[in-house]
Scaffold this motif. Sequence first.
Motif, PDB file in Angstrom:
ATOM      1  N   PHE B 514      -7.260  -0.033  -0.722  1.00 56.25           N
ATOM      2  CA  PHE B 514      -7.008  -0.054  -2.176  1.00 56.25           C
ATOM      3  C   PHE B 514      -6.279   1.217  -2.627  1.00 56.25           C
ATOM      4  N   PHE B 515      -6.695   2.361  -2.085  1.00 65.71           N
ATOM      5  CA  PHE B 515      -6.011   3.609  -2.462  1.00 65.71           C
ATOM      6  C   PHE B 515      -4.569   3.591  -1.959  1.00 65.71           C
ATOM      7  N   CYS B 516      -4.382   3.029  -0.774  1.00 69.90           N
ATOM      8  CA  CYS B 516      -3.021   2.969  -0.230  1.00 69.90           C
ATOM      9  C   CYS B 516      -2.145   2.081  -1.117  1.00 69.90           C
ATOM     10  N   LEU B 517      -2.687   0.931  -1.544  1.00 69.42           N
ATOM     11  CA  LEU B 517      -1.941   0.042  -2.452  1.00 69.42           C
ATOM     12  C   LEU B 517      -1.611   0.779  -3.758  1.00 69.42           C
ATOM     13  N   ALA B 518      -2.578   1.587  -4.221  1.00 68.02           N
ATOM     14  CA  ALA B 518      -2.369   2.345  -5.462  1.00 68.02           C
ATOM     15  C   ALA B 518      -1.249   3.372  -5.292  1.00 68.02           C
ATOM     16  N   PHE B 519      -1.255   4.069  -4.169  1.00 72.02           N
ATOM     17  CA  PHE B 519      -0.216   5.082  -3.948  1.00 72.02           C
ATOM     18  C   PHE B 519       1.166   4.442  -3.781  1.00 72.02           C
ATOM     19  N   VAL B 520       1.208   3.289  -3.129  1.00 72.61           N
ATOM     20  CA  VAL B 520       2.484   2.573  -3.021  1.00 72.61           C
ATOM     21  C   VAL B 520       2.967   2.217  -4.431  1.00 72.61           C
TER      22      VAL B 520
END
Lengths: 95, 574
Positions: B514-520
């Motif tokens: 989820f954090f990775c999706l947010a950073f993308v």
Amino acid sequence: MKRCGVAMTIMPRISEKTADVVKRLAGLLACILAIALFMFYIGPALEQTPALKPIMQVIDERGINANMYFYTEVEEFSEANINMNNTMAYPPRSP
Amino acid sequence: MAEEIVKNVGKWEWSEMWKKEDWWAIWLGFAMLLFGLFIYINNAPADLHQKIAKANGILAAESARAPFKTVAWHKAVDAKKKLKATSSEAGKKIALYTKEPHGWKSNPLDAFMMGKSDAEAIKEKALAKYEAAEAKAAAALEAAKSAEAAAGDFTNETLNTAAVTAIDAWRAAHEKASKAKKKAGAKPYNQIPYLIGLCIFLAIFFGIGMKGMGKPTIKFMVGFGFVFLIAVLSFAAGTNATMKSLGIGYAAWAILFGLIISNTVGTPKWVMPAVQTEYYIKTGLVILGAEILFGKILSIGVPGIFVAWVVTPIVLISTYIFGQKIVKMPSKTLNITISADMSVCGVSAAIATAAACRAKKEELTLAVGLSLVFTSIMMILMPAFIKAVGMPHVLGGAWMGGTIDATGAVAAAGAFLSDKALYVAATVKMIQNVLIGVIAFAVAVYWCAKVDCVPGEKVSKMEIWYRFPKFVIGFMAASILFSLIDQSMGKDVSYALMDHGAIRGMSKIFRGWFFCLAFVSIGLATNFRELKHHFAGGKPLILYVCGQTFNLILTLLMAYIMFYLVFPEITARI
């Protein structure tokens, strides 16, 4: 004549748009190349410098995820936690 | 981020609970956490309680027998370490279906698939190293046993010291052999079908919330595939061996890849419905709450609390005031995000604080960038300095644990010195990680009550509730619920079912995605010019450097006072 005039006004627009697309694609390609350069040449070269080599070897040998952000993502934290818990609960007796 | 916030309506409406993003983050996050709890509590290791009782019996006897940790003491702890619910069939399946790309060195395709012959070649190469390491560990164990036997009734100090040295050498060799064994277990794999399956699952998972909020679900799902693809590539870049060692993780790559796309070819319009930074971050933070266990703060006794829970808030508040009064930071949200990121624990603290005070996405990007650069520098310089000046490893470990931002870098820097330094550094950092919950809650309340109001205005409690970012309630509730379960289970059972069950087998995995999706999403929606504007005058850099300098001085001073002047008996035990 009229048709020719329309063509002349559309043509520069198309070429401007094409140039813009080419410019954008070139930018993307340049970024990809820069990342590849860093990942496959600069990064590994940095790892081999005398200042970094000793710690890089430890990271590699122990398989540490040095780029993780929270304690649950790094195995060493679990090791440290269980060791510390047992050290506090079952400390060696006083000499 | 700030443009997408739930606006203060000045009144409470029950429909918010199924219409607003904050509440959907809570429902989705809790659904996942409760599912994880159910799975792992029902898949406990066989004879868990009997095995723990047996190991504890040995530990009690050994701690009463010898003035140092004996071979049997360490073996009993090793036996407890193996008790993990994540090792169950269900745990292995969850790990397989949700795994990010594999580690790789020179061929990026290895991140996604590896053939039988390549796996065999790696295995063969690693097996030779493992056998050599295992032989060394076996020899070291025999030497440790002999030295311990020679110490007899433990009355001779010289023999005791020799036994401790031999046991430490065995532990180091044992650790190397364990790591070598993992590398020798290489198997062929193809992660692509599982990644596709995970993408579909997450699109539906978040799609349910989108539907509930009345947003275009189908358009979201279509765009989600693209955002997920960039997230996968970010993870793949982060699993590269060199990037792992240099401390450049998925967050940095996700932002960078997103930025490159949005600032060169442009983010496609059909992707924009899935660029939901706030939604992913809030859901990730609710799940992160489960990893914030308050029982951890006593892991190293009172000294750890002073180093992590007294110094950190002092540094955070001082840096924030310094930023406002001296540096004159143009944005309060940028100031608090950098202050929290620098004083608490880097990226995760930055995410939690930025979400709590509704900072702009560019401000979060800047704070994360600063943290990543300084983490890499400190990971290399601090252990080298500690070694050069001959600083005791307990002190050095506490110092690094309290000051290096990212946990992975703390582990690397600690391991570079010794196991003792690693254990102290990691424990102090873990205690500091727990502080995120309190900091995020305090920042959310302070922002609602003081910052986001007209100067001189007195805000009522109800008004604070209207303005309060509701997902923080879910974040805190998850932390309290899991802390209570953790405490009720006891440390050993919790290690098996919570630490290596619901937390590492569920929360950690999905929170990372989820954090990775947010950073993308942040990258895909950010313009370089906007980012440059926030860095004007280099003020964020000045704030970070000054704050970190103060942090380094105060942490070292507190660690020395606590571990060497006030509680030397705890230091002696470690």
